[in-house]
Design a protein around this motif. Sequence first.
Motif, PDB file in Angstrom:
ATOM      1  N   LEU A  14      -1.151 -24.371 -33.186  1.00  0.00           N
ATOM      2  CA  LEU A  14      -1.843 -24.117 -34.449  1.00  0.00           C
ATOM      3  C   LEU A  14      -3.272 -23.647 -34.204  1.00  0.00           C
ATOM      4  N   SER A  30      -3.266 -20.020 -32.884  1.00  0.00           N
ATOM      5  CA  SER A  30      -2.993 -19.036 -33.931  1.00  0.00           C
ATOM      6  C   SER A  30      -4.176 -18.896 -34.880  1.00  0.00           C
ATOM      7  N   SER A  59      -0.471 -13.655 -45.626  1.00  0.00           N
ATOM      8  CA  SER A  59       0.919 -13.742 -45.165  1.00  0.00           C
ATOM      9  C   SER A  59       1.249 -12.605 -44.207  1.00  0.00           C
ATOM     10  N   PHE A 108      -0.260 -13.299 -40.753  1.00  0.00           N
ATOM     11  CA  PHE A 108       0.499 -14.306 -40.015  1.00  0.00           C
ATOM     12  C   PHE A 108       1.820 -13.739 -39.532  1.00  0.00           C
ATOM     13  N   SER A 120       2.659 -13.803 -35.666  1.00  0.00           N
ATOM     14  CA  SER A 120       3.868 -14.489 -35.190  1.00  0.00           C
ATOM     15  C   SER A 120       4.731 -13.546 -34.376  1.00  0.00           C
ATOM     16  N   LEU A 172       1.929 -20.588 -32.840  1.00  0.00           N
ATOM     17  CA  LEU A 172       3.072 -20.999 -33.641  1.00  0.00           C
ATOM     18  C   LEU A 172       4.270 -20.081 -33.423  1.00  0.00           C
ATOM     19  N   GLY A 173       4.006 -18.781 -33.318  1.00  0.00           N
ATOM     20  CA  GLY A 173       5.101 -17.852 -33.061  1.00  0.00           C
ATOM     21  C   GLY A 173       5.750 -18.102 -31.719  1.00  0.00           C
ATOM     22  N   GLY A 182       8.773 -25.633 -36.731  1.00  0.00           N
ATOM     23  CA  GLY A 182       7.731 -24.631 -36.564  1.00  0.00           C
ATOM     24  C   GLY A 182       7.587 -23.732 -37.783  1.00  0.00           C
ATOM     25  N   THR A 241       4.244 -23.414 -40.099  1.00  0.00           N
ATOM     26  CA  THR A 241       3.629 -22.117 -40.379  1.00  0.00           C
ATOM     27  C   THR A 241       3.461 -21.903 -41.878  1.00  0.00           C
TER      28      THR A 241
END
Length: 227
Positions: free
Chosen positions: A30, A33, A158, A161, A165, A176-177, A195, A199
Amino acid sequence: MQIVDPILIPSPFKILQVFIEDWRWMLDGLLSSLGRITAAYLIAVPLAVYFGVWAGWIPNIRKLLYPIARVLSTIPPIIYSPFLVALLPSFKIASLTILLLGLFWPTFLNLVHRLDHIEEEIIVPAMMLELNNHEMIHSILLPYVWPGVLTSCRSLLSTSFMLLSFAEMMGADSGLGFYIRYFADYGNYSKVIAGIILTATVILLLNRFLAFIEEIAVPWRPQKRKR
């Protein structure tokens, strides 16, 4: 209830157990990212705002940058992200470049289009003061587009992210990805779903945080009635 495959659709208890067992790993991912997202926003958004306002106001700058933006903005960064990951010297630079491209061009175009529809009651009095371009941009136009910039940051959250990811799934060793892709390769879908939930929760919380910042930074905007 044994209605679905427990391997593909694990029970809520198993997913909760993942958060308990892997909280350190998930926290490290986390933070990685969030660090990449924060760096991309701090670089891409100010540059896009500044160049977008100049391009929206100065015709010669618009003629130079607007056609380039129209072409590049239609190409999703996901398409050329494998090439960037392979070409650039490190994944950190590659992931930052992917995020910068994904944030810069939409914000830039949004500001140029916004200035195309600026109200006459703002432009006419400012022009009557005979302000030069520098004064017009810094005293009138930048404060004018500021609320729209914050809204654009929320709408691109969004997307950013998603880009991050995807990049982390390709070449990262943290994030996280990377966490989702790593356990998907081993078929551990309890950790994959955990996960995904983490996310989605992070995106939701960041969206609420940006909305809170928008309320503080733009106090003159009418607030929506709470239901």
